[in-house]
Design a protein around this motif. Sequence first.
Motif, PDB file in Angstrom:
ATOM      1  N   SER A 141       0.825  -1.221   0.000  1.00  0.00           N
ATOM      2  CA  SER A 141       0.000   0.000   0.000  1.00  0.00           C
ATOM      3  C   SER A 141       0.854   1.265   0.000  1.00  0.00           C
ATOM      4  O   SER A 141       0.352   2.341  -0.348  1.00  0.00           O
ATOM      5  N   HIS A 142       2.118   1.164   0.390  1.00  0.00           N
ATOM      6  CA  HIS A 142       3.026   2.317   0.385  1.00  0.00           C
ATOM      7  C   HIS A 142       3.534   2.637  -1.022  1.00  0.00           C
ATOM      8  O   HIS A 142       4.150   3.685  -1.216  1.00  0.00           O
ATOM      9  N   PHE A 143       3.276   1.729  -1.975  1.00  0.00           N
ATOM     10  CA  PHE A 143       3.797   1.899  -3.341  1.00  0.00           C
ATOM     11  C   PHE A 143       2.674   1.651  -4.342  1.00  0.00           C
ATOM     12  O   PHE A 143       2.676   0.655  -5.077  1.00  0.00           O
ATOM     13  N   PRO A 144       1.689   2.549  -4.367  1.00  0.00           N
ATOM     14  CA  PRO A 144       0.457   2.277  -5.138  1.00  0.00           C
ATOM     15  C   PRO A 144       0.660   2.172  -6.640  1.00  0.00           C
ATOM     16  O   PRO A 144      -0.205   1.619  -7.335  1.00  0.00           O
ATOM     17  N   HIS A 145       1.780   2.674  -7.156  1.00  0.00           N
ATOM     18  CA  HIS A 145       1.990   2.635  -8.603  1.00  0.00           C
ATOM     19  C   HIS A 145       2.890   1.472  -9.044  1.00  0.00           C
ATOM     20  O   HIS A 145       3.148   1.321 -10.243  1.00  0.00           O
ATOM     21  N   ALA A 146       3.346   0.692  -8.097  1.00  0.00           N
ATOM     22  CA  ALA A 146       4.227  -0.440  -8.422  1.00  0.00           C
ATOM     23  C   ALA A 146       3.402  -1.693  -8.722  1.00  0.00           C
ATOM     24  O   ALA A 146       2.333  -1.907  -8.137  1.00  0.00           O
ATOM     25  N   HIS A 147       3.906  -2.534  -9.623  1.00  0.00           N
ATOM     26  CA  HIS A 147       3.348  -3.878  -9.768  1.00  0.00           C
ATOM     27  C   HIS A 147       3.644  -4.663  -8.484  1.00  0.00           C
ATOM     28  O   HIS A 147       4.663  -4.430  -7.817  1.00  0.00           O
ATOM     29  N   THR A 148       2.756  -5.580  -8.160  1.00  0.00           N
ATOM     30  CA  THR A 148       2.919  -6.370  -6.947  1.00  0.00           C
ATOM     31  C   THR A 148       2.926  -7.853  -7.274  1.00  0.00           C
ATOM     32  O   THR A 148       2.213  -8.307  -8.175  1.00  0.00           O
ATOM     33  N   SER A 149       3.736  -8.597  -6.519  1.00  0.00           N
ATOM     34  CA  SER A 149       3.876 -10.035  -6.770  1.00  0.00           C
ATOM     35  C   SER A 149       4.171 -10.739  -5.453  1.00  0.00           C
ATOM     36  O   SER A 149       5.047 -10.317  -4.694  1.00  0.00           O
ATOM     37  N   PHE A 150       3.429 -11.814  -5.194  1.00  0.00           N
ATOM     38  CA  PHE A 150       3.551 -12.510  -3.909  1.00  0.00           C
ATOM     39  C   PHE A 150       3.555 -14.031  -4.055  1.00  0.00           C
ATOM     40  O   PHE A 150       4.248 -14.728  -3.326  1.00  0.00           O
ATOM     41  N   ALA A 151       2.785 -14.547  -5.000  1.00  0.00           N
ATOM     42  CA  ALA A 151       2.502 -15.984  -5.039  1.00  0.00           C
ATOM     43  C   ALA A 151       3.483 -16.756  -5.905  1.00  0.00           C
ATOM     44  O   ALA A 151       3.661 -16.451  -7.083  1.00  0.00           O
ATOM     45  N   ASN A 152       4.100 -17.764  -5.305  1.00  0.00           N
ATOM     46  CA  ASN A 152       4.821 -18.791  -6.049  1.00  0.00           C
ATOM     47  C   ASN A 152       3.817 -19.869  -6.454  1.00  0.00           C
ATOM     48  O   ASN A 152       2.603 -19.631  -6.420  1.00  0.00           O
ATOM     49  N   THR A 153       4.292 -21.062  -6.823  1.00  0.00           N
ATOM     50  CA  THR A 153       3.353 -22.125  -7.211  1.00  0.00           C
ATOM     51  C   THR A 153       2.344 -22.397  -6.112  1.00  0.00           C
ATOM     52  O   THR A 153       1.125 -22.401  -6.339  1.00  0.00           O
ATOM     53  N   GLY A 154       2.834 -22.620  -4.894  1.00  0.00           N
ATOM     54  CA  GLY A 154       1.932 -22.912  -3.787  1.00  0.00           C
ATOM     55  C   GLY A 154       0.999 -21.762  -3.477  1.00  0.00           C
ATOM     56  O   GLY A 154      -0.161 -21.969  -3.098  1.00  0.00           O
TER      57      GLY A 154
END
Length: 365
Positions: A192-205
């Motif tokens: 939420s501190h970087f509203p213009h950035a792409h976000t990525s969290f999930a690996n396969t699992g």
Amino acid sequence: MPHGGAADYAASMSFSPRARVHLQNIVANWRTIASLVSQSEAGAVVKANAYGHGVAPVARALHAAGCKTFFVAYVDEGVELRNAIGAEATILAFNGAEPGDADLIRTHQITPVLNALPAIREWLKLSDTPSYAVHVDTGMNRLGVRMEDVPELEDLTASGPPVHVMSHLVDSDDRSRAINAEQLARFKDAASHFPHAHTSFANTGGCFMGQDYGFDIVRPGIGLYGGGPPLPDGIELKPGMTLEAPILTVQSVQPGETVGYGATYTFDTPRTLATVALGYGDGFLRAAGNKGIASLGGIVCPIVGRVSMDLITIDVTQAADLAMPGAFAQFIGAEILLEEQARRAGTVGYELVTGLGHRVRRIYD
């Protein structure tokens, strides 16, 4: 027709192990995983030579299928990947980069993932600062800016913010663990501190845990190659490769005899054995001795004795009519699943496929 007959012997032209890499299966797995998080862009992790499968052919197949974002570990891997797939893709390097890499980064359009405040400070000192991503540590305690430092990160990068913010799940193999939801909440806060950035969290699992974990871009890795944690109900992944090794000799043994270095296996009944051209010199794990399995025409053949540098002996008593010099036994594939073989060796599929060496011929279909 199953592999392992005289036709395979005639076609092999070599007594060396081979990995048949199934590019269509890898693409199918990518699409299957993408369908679980359909509101997110599906990227692909192709580090470590596409988990031993061959980065150039794998990445080209995925790119042709529509994959636009790729992840590697090192900048040098990114350069190799860029040369393979051309300019029309985004490439991120998990392990970051030094300011001295800036020209290489610019030339090959690689986005380094910066993992600590000091590294980010140095990067921002560059003139014409190349785009970069930031890893936030939400609980792994391995790489990344710590959660308590995110406000400082926001201030530091105000005039040159990251284009991508990511984190990594600690135990997505076990979807029931509370730490997954705890990390999810932390990452939402950090992002939420970087509203213009792409976000990525999930690996396969993480993809298996559904859209809440998807964010903008998902990063399936081992699942592309047919491995990983237990699958959600109704989901099937296909083998990314079939690892096979040719039989060199077939012989009979009697009760009381042993096999291999250290005489670690003693026979109590008459058995038929086949010795195959595969060993830890090819990257197949020594720990699979007396535990792993092979398959001849769908018939399971246990590994007996130790795995040596160039050879493995298997008990082919139940498949004696298929066992002949030149026939190929399967060690990973549709008949011997990657994670099952890895489990028997006391490890995970990642180690088994990434460790396969150059003596294992890759054949692409």
